[in-house]
Scaffold this active site. Structure first.
Site, short mmCIF file in Angstrom:
data_model
loop_
_atom_site.label_atom_id
_atom_site.label_comp_id
_atom_site.label_asym_id
_atom_site.label_seq_id
_atom_site.Cartn_x
_atom_site.Cartn_y
_atom_site.Cartn_z
N HIS A 89 0.82 -1.23 0.00
CA HIS A 89 0.00 0.00 0.00
C HIS A 89 0.85 1.28 0.00
O HIS A 89 0.32 2.36 -0.17
CB HIS A 89 -1.02 -0.01 1.16
N ASP A 143 -0.73 -7.42 1.41
CA ASP A 143 -0.09 -6.11 1.54
C ASP A 143 1.41 -6.28 1.73
O ASP A 143 1.95 -6.09 2.82
CB ASP A 143 -0.71 -5.36 2.73
N SER A 244 4.12 2.44 8.24
CA SER A 244 3.71 1.50 7.20
C SER A 244 4.91 0.91 6.49
O SER A 244 5.85 1.63 6.15
CB SER A 244 2.88 2.22 6.16
N GLY A 245 4.85 -0.40 6.24
CA GLY A 245 5.93 -1.04 5.50
C GLY A 245 7.11 -1.43 6.36
O GLY A 245 7.96 -2.21 5.93
#
Length: 300
Positions: A89, A143, A244-245
């Site tokens: 994402h 994801d 995120s990530g």
């Protein structure tokens, strides 16, 4: 006909050799930091990490069109001299195709300052999982993404590779893992403010059945995900937006650091009762990681 099957055999052997080479190509010295992370104090709201104690932590940065400057978009984990593991994402806004506008930054502690330990690497390709469909479907399945560096990334005291989890390892509920990143520290819904320095937070793994309950994430959570965090509002920590990530790092038997999860989603603002953080479970995607590397090999 026999020629045809011979061709297939040759091809099959070739793929097997590539596969063996790729498997043997994983770093042997993964998951050991030169500067040991500070794991002693009780962490209240995630706290500043000891500089360079998570040396596989990546800042993935993009240069918006027409701008000279790069901005931090997501965290990531260095897992190999050519590869960074992150979330699909992170590349939603159609920027994924344009690998040239991204860069990989390592050896960072203070995100906004230039630091002597930092190294910047260009990106050659971005592989998002083919089945990732968010936001067309509201599910955040698949994801996961791999970012290939345009040049080899050598290790130093400040840059190391994290290990991938060994196959078939189930994390026990209650096992503590660590999430790291420059994510939003204030936990406000509006204008995410990135942390000045790299933060770390210790999170307990939450039992999958618990996480699947209606009052937690219900059906949005799949067995290709891991839930971690606090079930009630003991207050933060939780993984927050800018993380995120980034990695969820676990030590099995006090051994090396393995990246068991990739920060995927959580409540916006980070601390909502009964809404733990949800991570993509790396172990579920080991075959995809291997297949992507094989695909990349043939794209050279």
């Amino acid at each position: 006909h026999s020629l045809h099957s011979l061709g297939f055999l040759v091809f099959y052997s070739f793929v097997k050799i590539i596969n063996l080479w790729l498997v043997s190509d994983w770093p042997k010295d993964c998951g050991m930091a030169h500067f040991k992370p500070n794991m002693a104090e009780r962490i209240v709201s995630g706290n500043e990490a000891r500089p360079h104690s998570w040396p596989w932590q990546v800042s993935l940065q993009v240069r918006p069109r027409g701008s000279k400057h790069y901005i931090h978009v997501c965290g990531g984990t260095l897992i190999h001299k050519n590869w960074v593991l992150t979330a699909a994402h992170c590349f939603q806004k159609g920027k994924a195709e344009d690998a040239g506008s991204w860069r990989i930054v390592l050896g960072k502690h203070k995100l906004k300052r230039s630091e002597t330990a930092e190294r910047v690497f260009p990106v050659r390709r971005i592989y998002r999982h083919e089945n990732f469909r968010y936001p067309t479907h509201s599910e955040l399945d698949y994801d996961i993404a791999l970012v290939k560096a345009a040049t080899d990334i050598p290790t130093s005291n400040f840059i190391r590779y994290a290990c991938l989890p060994r196959k078939q390892i189930d994390l026990q509920p209650g096992h503590y893992c660590w999430v790291t990143g420059w994510g939003d520290t204030r936990g406000g819904k509006e204008n995410v403010s990135l942390a000045e320095a790299l933060n770390q937070a210790r999170l307990p793994i939450i039992d999958f059945k618990t996480c699947k309950q209606k009052k937690f994430w219900g059906d949005r959570v799949r067995d290709s995900m891991i839930c971690a965090g606090f079930r009630d509002t003991e207050g933060p920590p939780a993984a927050c937006q800018g993380d995120s990530g980034g990695p969820l790092l676990c030590q099995i038997d006090r051994d090396r650091w393995e990246v068991h999860g990739v920060v995927s989603f959580g409540p916006i603002g980070c601390t909502v009762e009964n809404k733990p953080s949800v991570f993509t479970r790396t172990a579920a995607y080991i075959p995809w990681i291997e297949a992507t590397r094989i695909r990349d090999f043939f794209l050279h």
